[in-house]
Design a protein around this motif. Structure first.
Motif, short mmCIF file in Angstrom:
data_model
loop_
_atom_site.label_atom_id
_atom_site.label_comp_id
_atom_site.label_asym_id
_atom_site.label_seq_id
_atom_site.Cartn_x
_atom_site.Cartn_y
_atom_site.Cartn_z
N ASP A 78 -88.55 19.99 68.03
CA ASP A 78 -87.89 19.52 67.09
C ASP A 78 -87.45 20.88 66.59
OD1 ASP A 78 -87.34 16.56 67.25
OD2 ASP A 78 -88.52 15.97 65.68
N LEU A 79 -88.50 22.17 66.71
CA LEU A 79 -88.27 23.45 65.84
C LEU A 79 -87.28 23.65 67.46
CD1 LEU A 79 -92.16 24.20 64.58
CD2 LEU A 79 -89.92 23.90 63.46
N ASN B 99 -88.75 34.44 62.93
CA ASN B 99 -88.49 32.81 62.76
C ASN B 99 -90.02 32.47 63.15
OD1 ASN B 99 -88.54 30.34 61.49
ND2 ASN B 99 -86.79 29.94 62.72
N HIS C 2 -92.81 17.49 66.82
CA HIS C 2 -92.80 18.65 65.93
C HIS C 2 -92.00 19.85 66.95
CE1 HIS C 2 -94.62 21.58 63.27
NE2 HIS C 2 -93.28 21.30 62.73
N THR D 169 -87.85 10.55 69.67
CA THR D 169 -86.51 11.46 69.13
C THR D 169 -86.19 11.58 70.41
OG1 THR D 169 -87.22 13.82 68.81
CG2 THR D 169 -88.30 12.70 70.66
N GLN E 227 -93.42 29.69 62.73
CA GLN E 227 -93.74 28.23 62.60
C GLN E 227 -95.17 28.25 63.41
OE1 GLN E 227 -91.61 26.48 61.08
NE2 GLN E 227 -90.01 27.44 61.20
N TYR F 57 -82.58 24.92 76.67
CA TYR F 57 -83.53 25.67 75.90
C TYR F 57 -84.10 26.68 76.70
CZ TYR F 57 -81.41 22.50 72.94
OH TYR F 57 -80.98 21.21 71.91
N LYS G 106 -85.15 22.38 69.42
CA LYS G 106 -83.66 22.13 69.48
C LYS G 106 -82.88 22.31 67.71
CE LYS G 106 -84.83 17.73 69.99
NZ LYS G 106 -85.44 16.70 70.53
N LYS G 107 -84.05 22.55 66.79
CA LYS G 107 -83.16 22.78 65.80
C LYS G 107 -82.32 24.39 65.55
CE LYS G 107 -84.58 22.55 60.60
NZ LYS G 107 -85.02 23.16 59.29
N HIS G 108 -83.69 25.05 65.72
CA HIS G 108 -83.89 26.39 65.34
C HIS G 108 -83.08 27.50 66.82
CE1 HIS G 108 -85.83 26.29 61.40
NE2 HIS G 108 -86.75 25.25 62.28
N SER H 238 -88.68 15.03 74.80
CA SER H 238 -87.63 14.82 73.44
C SER H 238 -86.16 15.67 74.27
CB SER H 238 -88.20 15.88 72.66
OG SER H 238 -89.01 15.76 72.16
#
Length: 411
Positions: A401-402, A198, A398, A3, A200, A106, A404-406, A40
């Protein structure tokens, strides 16, 4: 599995550290998790509580794993689980946490306590600094505490009763204020999703795709399940919340009904002495093994893979990794019903469940499998299929990625 790596991630992880001869020790699974996070992100900073005493079994020197953690900075945090310790440390530790937050792009903080929970404190500091962040949890910790209100000495019982409501308030507040809620398993997700902007579902396991049961071993297991004693296993702490005495009562029922079985509970805990007394009193010593804590993960996985049934009696909303470890081993789940357990086997139905406390029903589920070995073999196959999506690299990617995305990158 690769990733894209970018940015610095700051974590709070409640997995404890120990210090011996100026060397830090951490649990092997925690070190594996840090290795996977580093796949990641360019840099990982992780705050972990530093405990007093000698490292337990299953803890390894961080120096030994240094080559795997070259981009990981481990930050010891003070042990402060008593109120007086916590409030003495709070102001200085908040300042330290603010400094770490300022260095990171992050932020993701595990929560699960009250006094000494630097994850909750980190969430509060991030809000004060107007920094987007994620919150992670793997169980409904306030309910776990409430379940212990009648256990132990008077101090422990009093502490459970006093801290329960503040825990409810602070954990919900932290989840409401977080930009991303990472909830391990369906039970935790269903409880907390209403408070998160949000939410998840994520998972947290430490076995790789190579650790999954092979087709050869699966076929050998299915063949062995056609006759002989039913092999039953559980791996976990022998604590009241895990239902160890319910587990023993199921075995007592099987024995009284003439069912041939061999059972093993791998794990130590405060209830182990009571378990052993009950086993001896019931005349089950030749059929039930309680070897205690086993640090060798390959030995644990071998025991699960060789079993025909993973019997569990969990009594609180949580998302124990051992159920996933059973599925990747082709071992059907037979235990107390929960949203989490049912969600794990939703696709192929590699498990059967009874309501919490329905010990006779749980016993009858196993007796049905003993009578119908073809059904048992089919359930073993289904369990293996339900376990296929789970491996450590996939679940950590997973989560990464969540994040980094959100979560927007720190400007």
């Amino acid at each position: 599995m690769e990733t894209e790596k970018h940015g610095t991630l700051l974590l709070y992880a409640p997995a404890p550290l120990y210090s011996q001869n100026d060397t830090l020790f951490a649990e092997d699974q925690a070190l594996n998790g840090l290795r996977l996070w580093a796949k990641s992100f360019e840099r990982v900073m992780v705050m972990m509580p530093l405990m007093k005493g000698t490292p337990p079994q299953g803890w390894s020197s961080i120096e030994i794993s240094k080559h795997l953690l070259d981009r990981v900075e481990i930050i010891p945090m003070p042990e402060a689980f008593r109120p007086d310790q916590f409030y003495r440390q709070l102001r200085a530790t908040r300042r330290r946490i603010a400094g770490y937050i300022a260095q990171a792009d992050y932020l993701s903080f595990a929560i699960g306590g009250l006094f000494g929970d630097w994850g909750l404190v980190s969430c509060s500091v991030a809000v004060q600094m107007n920094r987007p962040h994620a919150v992670w949890t793997d169980s409904v910790h306030s309910q776990v505490v409430w379940r212990t209100r009648n256990e132990g000495n008077w101090r422990r019982r009093l502490m459970a009763r006093v801290t329960y409501l503040p825990m409810v308030v602070y954990e919900r507040k932290a989840i409401r204020q977080a930009n991303l809620g990472l909830f391990h398993g369906r039970d935790t997700f269903e409880t907390y999703k209403q408070y998160s902007v949000n939410p998840q579902i994520v998972h947290d396991i430490h076995y790789s795709a190579e650790d999954h049961i092979t087709e050869t071993a699966l076929n050998r297991k299915i063949e062995g399940a056609q006759s002989g004693p039913i092999k039953i296993v559980y791996t976990g702490r022998a604590e009241e919340l895990k239902g160890p005495l319910d587990w023993i009562e199921v075995l007592e029922n099987l024995a009284s009904d003439g069912i041939d079985f061999q059972a093993t509970w791998l794990g130590g805990g405060s209830q182990m002495s009571r378990m052993k007394e009950r086993i001896a009193r019931s005349g089950l010593s030749d059929r039930v093994r309680t070897p205690g804590f086993v640090s060798d993960r390959e030995e644990v996985l071998k025991a699960i893979q060789e079993a025909h049934i993973f019997l569990f009696c969990h009594k609180t909303p949580e998302s124990p990794r051992c159920l996933i470890e059973a599925l990747i081993s082709g071992t059907p789940l037979i235990g107390y019903d929960s949203v989490y357990a049912r969600d794990l086997v939703d696709v192929h139905q590699g498990g059967k469940f009874a309501k919490i406390g329905e010990i006779d029903k749980l016993s009858s589920l196993i007796e049905e499998l003993e009578i119908d070995r073809t059904f048992l073999a089919d359930l073993i196959t289904k369990a293996k299929l339900d376990g296929e999506p789970f491996d450590d690299e996939a679940v950590f990617i997973h989560r990464s990625d969540l994040i980094k995305k959100h979560l927007p990158v720190n400007p």
